[in-house]
Write a protein that holds these residues in place. Structure first.
Motif, mmCIF file in Angstrom:
data_model
loop_
_atom_site.group_PDB
_atom_site.id
_atom_site.type_symbol
_atom_site.label_atom_id
_atom_site.label_comp_id
_atom_site.label_asym_id
_atom_site.label_seq_id
_atom_site.Cartn_x
_atom_site.Cartn_y
_atom_site.Cartn_z
ATOM 1 N N SER A 26 0.813 -1.285 0.044
ATOM 2 C CA SER A 26 -0.089 -0.235 -0.004
ATOM 3 C C SER A 26 0.902 1.218 0.049
ATOM 4 N N SER A 27 1.985 1.074 -0.597
ATOM 5 C CA SER A 27 3.063 2.273 -0.319
ATOM 6 C C SER A 27 2.684 3.355 -1.642
ATOM 7 N N GLY A 28 3.072 4.502 -1.475
ATOM 8 C CA GLY A 28 2.972 5.345 -2.522
ATOM 9 C C GLY A 28 1.697 6.094 -2.686
ATOM 10 N N ASN A 29 1.829 7.129 -3.376
ATOM 11 C CA ASN A 29 0.437 7.879 -3.511
ATOM 12 C C ASN A 29 0.562 8.976 -4.883
ATOM 13 N N ILE A 30 -0.584 9.276 -5.330
ATOM 14 C CA ILE A 30 -0.705 10.166 -6.465
ATOM 15 C C ILE A 30 -1.972 11.166 -6.099
ATOM 16 N N SER A 31 -1.211 12.555 -6.572
ATOM 17 C CA SER A 31 -2.266 13.630 -6.540
ATOM 18 C C SER A 31 -2.390 14.175 -7.885
ATOM 19 N N LEU A 32 -3.446 14.873 -8.113
ATOM 20 C CA LEU A 32 -3.690 15.466 -9.325
ATOM 21 C C LEU A 32 -4.375 16.895 -8.960
ATOM 22 N N ARG A 33 -3.802 18.119 -9.377
ATOM 23 C CA ARG A 33 -4.520 19.414 -8.966
ATOM 24 C C ARG A 33 -5.691 19.460 -10.140
ATOM 25 N N LEU A 34 -6.946 19.875 -9.689
ATOM 26 C CA LEU A 34 -7.980 20.372 -10.531
ATOM 27 C C LEU A 34 -7.919 21.628 -10.923
ATOM 28 N N ASP A 35 -8.835 22.048 -12.007
ATOM 29 C CA ASP A 35 -8.929 23.463 -12.444
ATOM 30 C C ASP A 35 -9.400 24.353 -11.564
ATOM 31 N N ASP A 36 -10.263 23.883 -10.520
ATOM 32 C CA ASP A 36 -10.908 24.704 -9.489
ATOM 33 C C ASP A 36 -10.074 25.131 -8.374
ATOM 34 N N GLY A 37 -8.878 24.431 -8.507
ATOM 35 C CA GLY A 37 -7.723 24.571 -7.461
ATOM 36 C C GLY A 37 -7.933 23.410 -6.381
ATOM 37 N N GLY A 38 -8.971 22.360 -6.618
ATOM 38 C CA GLY A 38 -9.034 21.422 -5.597
ATOM 39 C C GLY A 38 -8.105 20.281 -6.233
ATOM 40 N N TRP A 39 -8.032 19.309 -5.435
ATOM 41 C CA TRP A 39 -7.338 17.944 -5.764
ATOM 42 C C TRP A 39 -7.980 16.590 -5.908
ATOM 43 N N PRO A 53 -11.916 4.416 -8.602
ATOM 44 C CA PRO A 53 -12.088 6.017 -9.201
ATOM 45 C C PRO A 53 -12.891 6.680 -8.134
ATOM 46 N N ALA A 54 -14.152 5.951 -7.745
ATOM 47 C CA ALA A 54 -15.202 6.616 -7.026
ATOM 48 C C ALA A 54 -14.610 7.066 -5.478
ATOM 49 N N ARG A 55 -13.578 6.085 -5.093
ATOM 50 C CA ARG A 55 -13.171 6.289 -3.751
ATOM 51 C C ARG A 55 -11.814 7.145 -3.505
ATOM 52 N N LEU A 56 -11.587 7.585 -4.731
ATOM 53 C CA LEU A 56 -10.195 8.554 -4.525
ATOM 54 C C LEU A 56 -10.729 9.812 -3.518
ATOM 55 N N ALA A 57 -9.959 10.531 -2.898
ATOM 56 C CA ALA A 57 -10.270 11.750 -2.024
ATOM 57 C C ALA A 57 -10.222 12.827 -2.914
ATOM 58 N N ARG A 58 -11.381 13.446 -2.709
ATOM 59 C CA ARG A 58 -11.426 14.689 -3.460
ATOM 60 C C ARG A 58 -11.612 15.922 -2.362
ATOM 61 N N LEU A 59 -10.238 16.849 -2.831
ATOM 62 C CA LEU A 59 -10.237 17.744 -1.599
ATOM 63 C C LEU A 59 -10.599 19.200 -2.285
ATOM 64 N N ASP A 60 -11.091 20.051 -1.425
ATOM 65 C CA ASP A 60 -10.982 21.375 -2.048
ATOM 66 C C ASP A 60 -9.815 22.395 -2.043
ATOM 67 N N ALA A 61 -9.879 23.384 -2.461
ATOM 68 C CA ALA A 61 -8.574 24.431 -2.656
ATOM 69 C C ALA A 61 -8.214 24.622 -1.347
#
Length: 224
Positions: A26-39, A53-61
């Motif tokens: 369970s090592s490693g992680n990936i993040s991607l920045r969205l156009d609204d500033g969230g991730w 895909p549905a369980r990826l964390a969605r963070l706000d800006a």
């Protein structure tokens, strides 16, 4: 690209990295920045090989969880790299074997962890900084990343692994893979007096491919 497609891309690249042994368990992680500033961020304790895909964390800006599972504990690390690398849209953090091994060697220069061994290492990863050891999830690592002042898109955490930013997820993944392969080459050739790229050859690459490399030459110049 829609958010749903981006979620699928994270899972696809995560599975590829996992299946090739670049980030076990369970090592490693990936993040991607969205156009609204969230991730979008991979969840904590999740294998990159079996992401939903549905369980990826969605963070706000502001970094607040909006939906999905709890994000990786390495959020401070990702956040600091996004802050210091304005062009970064994606970050990949792995525990890949050869890159981790490289961080444990005594001769590694923190300002240029790898010599200029191949053109594609410089073209994709640039130079790589080495930071001291920090406990996983330690907020202090964020200050260390900020201390690099955005000069590096690829960073090695001692006894831990690589963290690589890119202007797209594909770019970040390719650069991470190139960093791992270059670390492998270094370990294979260590103490064999290999021929690295000369300063003139590095300069030629920087000119022709518009590379923004930190102004530092590796201390072990074995070029001819």
């Amino acid at each position: 690209m829609s958010e749903s497609r981006l979620r699928e891309e994270i899972c696809r690249y995560g599975r590829s990295l996992f299946e090739r042994g670049l980030t076990p368990g369970s090592s490693g992680n990936i993040s991607l920045r969205l156009d609204d500033g969230g991730w979008l961020v991979t969840p904590t304790n999740a294998s990159l090989g079996f992401l939903d895909p549905a369980r990826l964390a969605r963070l706000d800006a502001g970094g607040v969880l909006v939906s999905g599972d709890q994000p990786t504990k390495e959020i401070p690390l990702h956040n600091a790299l996004y802050e210091s690398r304005g062009s970064a849209r994606a970050i990949v953090h792995l525990h890949s074997t050869h890159a981790v091994a490289l961080t444990m060697l005594p001769e590694i220069d923190p300002r240029a962890a790898l010599p200029p061994m191949t053109p594609y290492y410089l073209m994709r990863a640039g130079q790589t900084a080495l930071l001291p050891y920090y406990r996983p999830g330690d907020p202090a690592v964020a200050d260390a990343i900020r201390g690099l002042a955005g000069r590096y898109s690829s960073v090695l955490l001692a006894n831990h692994g690589p963290v690589v930013a890119g202007d797209s997820l594909e770019t970040a993944v390719f650069a991470t893979e190139e960093l791992e392969e270059t670390a492998k080459l270094y370990l294979l050739l260590r103490n064999l007096n290999p021929r690295y790229l000369s300063p003139a050859q590095v300069g030629d690459l920087a000119k022709n491919f518009d590379l923004d490399l930190p102004d530092h030459e590796h201390g072990h110049d074995h070029s001819e």
